[in-house]
Design an enzyme around this catalytic site. Structure first.
Site, PDB file in Angstrom:
ATOM      1  N   CYS A   1       0.872  -1.418  -0.015  1.00 57.02           N
ATOM      2  CA  CYS A   1      -0.637  -0.158   0.055  1.00 57.02           C
ATOM      3  C   CYS A   1       1.058   1.588   0.282  1.00 57.02           C
ATOM      4  O   CYS A   1       0.302   2.564  -0.139  1.00 57.02           O
ATOM      5  CB  CYS A   1      -1.070  -0.194   0.956  1.00 57.02           C
TER       6      CYS A   1
ATOM      7  N   GLU B   1      -8.052  -6.538   0.544  1.00 47.70           N
ATOM      8  CA  GLU B   1      -8.025  -4.690   0.846  1.00 47.70           C
ATOM      9  C   GLU B   1      -7.135  -4.474   0.864  1.00 47.70           C
ATOM     10  O   GLU B   1      -5.542  -3.933   0.733  1.00 47.70           O
ATOM     11  CB  GLU B   1      -7.949  -5.535   2.742  1.00 47.70           C
TER      12      GLU B   1
ATOM     13  N   ARG C   1      -9.450   3.007  11.477  1.00 48.56           N
ATOM     14  CA  ARG C   1      -7.994   2.369  10.581  1.00 48.56           C
ATOM     15  C   ARG C   1      -9.314   1.978   9.864  1.00 48.56           C
ATOM     16  O   ARG C   1     -10.240   1.044   9.376  1.00 48.56           O
ATOM     17  CB  ARG C   1      -7.613   1.578  11.450  1.00 48.56           C
TER      18      ARG C   1
ATOM     19  N   ARG D   1      -9.966   1.335   5.346  1.00 51.94           N
ATOM     20  CA  ARG D   1      -9.735   0.780   4.403  1.00 51.94           C
ATOM     21  C   ARG D   1     -10.700   0.256   3.476  1.00 51.94           C
ATOM     22  O   ARG D   1     -11.654  -0.028   3.642  1.00 51.94           O
ATOM     23  CB  ARG D   1      -9.058  -0.860   5.148  1.00 51.94           C
TER      24      ARG D   1
END
Length: 230
Positions: free
Chosen positions: A142, A179, A226, A228
Site C-alpha cells: 500500500c 484490502e 483505521r 481501509r
C-alpha cells in the site's frame, strides 16, 4: 455473506447475565451460539442500554479453502480463520521475516508457504488449485497509494494488484477479497489511468462482479480509527 451480525439491546442490569449466558454456550435468545463471537459495548441515548453484538455461524461445519497473497504476517487470514469456516492452503510473501511470523500465527503445517516474488512465479504453479479454492484474499503493498507517502506513479509496487488478477484467472475462486489503503481509490498509474477502474475492468474481464466499500476498523470492535478499502 459469511457471517450474520445481530444486534441486541440489553439494559445494564441484564448485560452481565447475558455474558454469563454466552460463557455457558448459549446466545441470549436461547439458541446455541457460534464458536466465535464479538461483543461490543456502547452507550445509547438515554444511558439505559448497551449494544450487544455477536456473529452467528450459519455455514455449518464446512471449511472453505483460501489462498493468501501478499500475506504479510498473517493478520488478514487469521481473521478468516477465526470464523472456524476457512482454511488457508497457500500463502505467499516476498519478506522472510513476514513468512517466519506467519508460521507462528498459523499452526497448520499443511499450508504451502511461499517466500517468493509473485511476479517471478509462473502461472503453472497455481494450476493445482484450479476450481479447488473458494476465496483468494490479498493485501498488495500500500506504500505507493498511501496519502502519507510520496504517491509516486512510477512506484512498481502500485501494479502488483495485477498479480492477484493473473492468479485469480488461473485458480478461478468463487470470491476475491482485496484490502488496501483508501488512497488507492484516487491513485493513477504513469499512463494516467485510475487504479480502481483498472481493477474493476480487469476483474470484470475475467468474469467477476466487482464492488468496493470503505470500512473503518473502529466500527468492528478495534480501538483505532483505521479506514481501509475492501
Amino acid at each position: 455473506m459469511f457471517l450474520k451480525m445481530t444486534i441486541i439491546e440489553l439494559n445494564k442490569v441484564n448485560f452481565r447475565d447475558a455474558l454469563k449466558t454466552f460463557n455457558q454456550g448459549r446466545q441470549p435468545d436461547g439458541n446455541a451460539r457460534a464458536p466465535k463471537f464479538i461483543i461490543k459495548k456502547g452507550i445509547l441515548s438515554n444511558d439505559n442500554y448497551v449494544v450487544f453484538r455477536y456473529t452467528y455461524n450459519w455455514l455449518g461445519m464446512r471449511n472453505f479453502k483460501f489462498i493468501d497473497l501478499f500475506c504479510g504476517i498473517g493478520g488478514f487470514s487469521y481473521g478468516f480463520e477465526m470464523t472456524n469456516n476457512f482454511e488457508v492452503v497457500s500463502a505467499a510473501d516476498i519478506w522472510d521475516v513476514a513468512i517466519n511470523t506467519y508460521k507462528k500465527n498459523h499452526k497448520n503445517e499443511n499450508i504451502e508457504l511461499l517466500l517468493q516474488d509473485l511476479t517471478q512465479l509462473e502461472s503453472e504453479h497455481w494450476n493445482k488449485f484450479e476450481n479447488k479454492v473458494d476465496v483468494i484474499i490479498a493485501g498488495p503493498p500500500c506504500q505507493g497509494f498511501s496519502m502519507s507517502g510520496k504517491r509516486d506513479i512510477n512506484d512498481k509496487r502500485n501494479s502488483l494488484f495485477e498479480e492477484v488478477i493473473r492468479i485469480t484467472s488461473v485458480v478461478k475462486p468463487k470470491y476475491v477479497v482485496i484490502e488496501n489503503v483508501v488512497g488507492l481509490l484516487s491513485m493513477v498509474n504513469n499512463q494516467g489511468q485510475n487504479i480502481k477502474e483498472l481493477i474493476y475492468n480487469e476483474f470484470s474481464r475475467i468474469g467477476y462482479n466487482v464492488d468496493h466499500k470503505v470500512l473503518n476498523a473502529a466500527d468492528y470492535g478495534v480501538p483505532q480509527a483505521r479506514k481501509r478499502v475492501i
